[in-house]
Design a protein around this motif. Sequence first.
Motif, PDB file in Angstrom:
ATOM      1  N   VAL A  61       2.986  -7.749   6.899  1.00 27.21           N
ATOM      2  CA  VAL A  61       3.521  -6.631   6.281  1.00 27.21           C
ATOM      3  C   VAL A  61       4.715  -6.982   5.367  1.00 27.21           C
ATOM      4  N   LEU A  62       5.497  -7.820   5.806  1.00 27.02           N
ATOM      5  CA  LEU A  62       6.839  -8.110   5.226  1.00 27.02           C
ATOM      6  C   LEU A  62       6.547  -8.908   3.942  1.00 27.02           C
ATOM      7  N   GLU A  63       5.443  -9.740   3.715  1.00 28.65           N
ATOM      8  CA  GLU A  63       5.015 -10.264   2.594  1.00 28.65           C
ATOM      9  C   GLU A  63       4.665  -9.121   1.414  1.00 28.65           C
ATOM     10  N   ARG A  64       4.296  -8.041   2.009  1.00 27.47           N
ATOM     11  CA  ARG A  64       3.910  -7.052   0.896  1.00 27.47           C
ATOM     12  C   ARG A  64       5.163  -6.611   0.224  1.00 27.47           C
ATOM     13  N   TRP A  65       6.237  -6.383   1.207  1.00 22.53           N
ATOM     14  CA  TRP A  65       7.665  -6.275   0.591  1.00 22.53           C
ATOM     15  C   TRP A  65       8.099  -7.363  -0.403  1.00 22.53           C
ATOM     16  N   GLU A 281       9.475   2.858  10.281  1.00 22.16           N
ATOM     17  CA  GLU A 281       9.347   3.513   8.708  1.00 22.16           C
ATOM     18  C   GLU A 281       9.213   2.567   7.885  1.00 22.16           C
ATOM     19  N   PHE A 282       9.857   1.312   8.093  1.00 18.23           N
ATOM     20  CA  PHE A 282       9.701   0.388   7.081  1.00 18.23           C
ATOM     21  C   PHE A 282       8.336  -0.299   6.779  1.00 18.23           C
ATOM     22  N   LEU A 283       7.864  -0.448   8.216  1.00 21.18           N
ATOM     23  CA  LEU A 283       6.633  -0.883   8.084  1.00 21.18           C
ATOM     24  C   LEU A 283       5.423  -0.037   7.729  1.00 21.18           C
ATOM     25  N   GLU A 284       5.691   1.388   7.923  1.00 20.97           N
ATOM     26  CA  GLU A 284       4.660   2.125   7.456  1.00 20.97           C
ATOM     27  C   GLU A 284       4.881   2.179   6.039  1.00 20.97           C
ATOM     28  N   ARG A 285       5.754   2.198   5.355  1.00 20.31           N
ATOM     29  CA  ARG A 285       5.996   2.329   3.970  1.00 20.31           C
ATOM     30  C   ARG A 285       5.326   1.101   3.135  1.00 20.31           C
ATOM     31  N   LEU A 329      10.609  -1.953  19.379  1.00 22.86           N
ATOM     32  CA  LEU A 329      10.996  -2.798  18.247  1.00 22.86           C
ATOM     33  C   LEU A 329      10.905  -1.560  17.026  1.00 22.86           C
ATOM     34  N   GLY A 330      10.119  -0.388  17.256  1.00 22.20           N
ATOM     35  CA  GLY A 330       9.841   0.316  16.140  1.00 22.20           C
ATOM     36  C   GLY A 330      11.384   1.130  15.879  1.00 22.20           C
ATOM     37  N   SER A 331      12.071   1.105  16.857  1.00 18.61           N
ATOM     38  CA  SER A 331      13.536   1.879  16.724  1.00 18.61           C
ATOM     39  C   SER A 331      14.512   0.949  16.122  1.00 18.61           C
ATOM     40  N   PHE A 332      14.329  -0.295  15.749  1.00 14.84           N
ATOM     41  CA  PHE A 332      15.281  -1.308  15.090  1.00 14.84           C
ATOM     42  C   PHE A 332      15.577  -0.725  13.724  1.00 14.84           C
ATOM     43  N   THR A 333      16.607  -1.057  13.402  1.00 20.78           N
ATOM     44  CA  THR A 333      17.205  -0.636  11.974  1.00 20.78           C
ATOM     45  C   THR A 333      16.909  -1.783  10.916  1.00 20.78           C
ATOM     46  N   VAL A 334      16.467  -1.387   9.858  1.00 14.48           N
ATOM     47  CA  VAL A 334      16.109  -2.182   8.646  1.00 14.48           C
ATOM     48  C   VAL A 334      17.103  -1.620   7.671  1.00 14.48           C
ATOM     49  N   ALA A 335      18.172  -2.459   7.299  1.00 13.67           N
ATOM     50  CA  ALA A 335      19.186  -2.215   6.203  1.00 13.67           C
ATOM     51  C   ALA A 335      19.015  -3.193   4.912  1.00 13.67           C
TER      52      ALA A 335
END
Length: 340
Positions: A61-65, A281-285, A329-335
């Motif tokens: 997923v991160l590679e997609r970002w 939210e980030f991973l779903e996006r 882990l899903g509750s972690f904050t992505v900034a």
Amino acid sequence: MLSASDDIRAAIVAAGGAVRFDEFMHIALYGDHGFYTDGGESGRRGDFITSPEVGPLFGVVLERWIDAEWRRLGEADDFTIVEFGAGPGTLARSILDVAPRWRDHYVAVEVSAQQRLRHPSNVVSLAELPAGRRFDGVLIANELLDNVPFRLAVFDGGWREVTVSSGDGSMFVEHTVAPDPAWTWLPARAPHGARVPIQQRAAEWVAAARSLLRQGTVLTFDYCTPTTAELSERPWRDWLRTYRAHDRGQHYLRDPGDQDITSQVCLDQLPPPQVIESQKEFLERFGIDELVDEGRRAWAVAAARPDVAAMKMRSRVREAEALTEASGLGSFTVASWLVA
């Protein structure tokens, strides 16, 4: 044989009898005999599990970002990916497995020489990024800011800063001194005995990371709290944590060098990010649900005679559940900090 405790005691003597908590923490984690210097690490055989160790899906997923950022910045040939706190290189492997085209663009920065030895051969592996180098690309830090040494304040009728000195036994002891008047974001009142981290070094890291970019994004994943005032209302044992061998460790002043020390990250102490969202939210996006569906379809085709590739696709369901769990882990904050 010298230990982190010996190094801390020497620093206390050199400082005249006490050191700040961030200095204690730096030696305990990153000194010559610190936790990360002497073998502490993430992973199933290590001391704690982070998102990349759940499985390769996080990296996919991160590679997609990363790809989206590359396109946003004009598909530059010299686009660079820098991962800070890369550990043994687990995230780098996941990203490069799904997108080997980044193999000449990936820089893994890790202070531990022992962990750098485990980095994949197709990345640039460094102890620190050379000063003065600026580039177009992205900087990624997964669960790094919680390990950046912080100062410590305690409320005792008013705020005081914690210092550490040598005790009579094996445990170090705390004293307090007047706080820095620049800490204006501390709440006027707090429960007696409340503690909060003073994350000046983490704020400096974000500012330094942004300064390395000509254009691009700094992306961090961590457990965060919006304000220092909110954190002061929580029992300090909830946010000032130690870990060892996948279990909670001792009091943070005990066994320096033998356990990890981490803190909740206070967002109001950092430069304001342009985007704040949960890891879920980030991973779903960036398409984790689509990737899970792809995994289900691949497994349905190969279930009768599965190979390793099919097993990896099947594992996406389990990995996605862990990565997006609302109480984990899903509750972690992505900034995200964007640099134009």
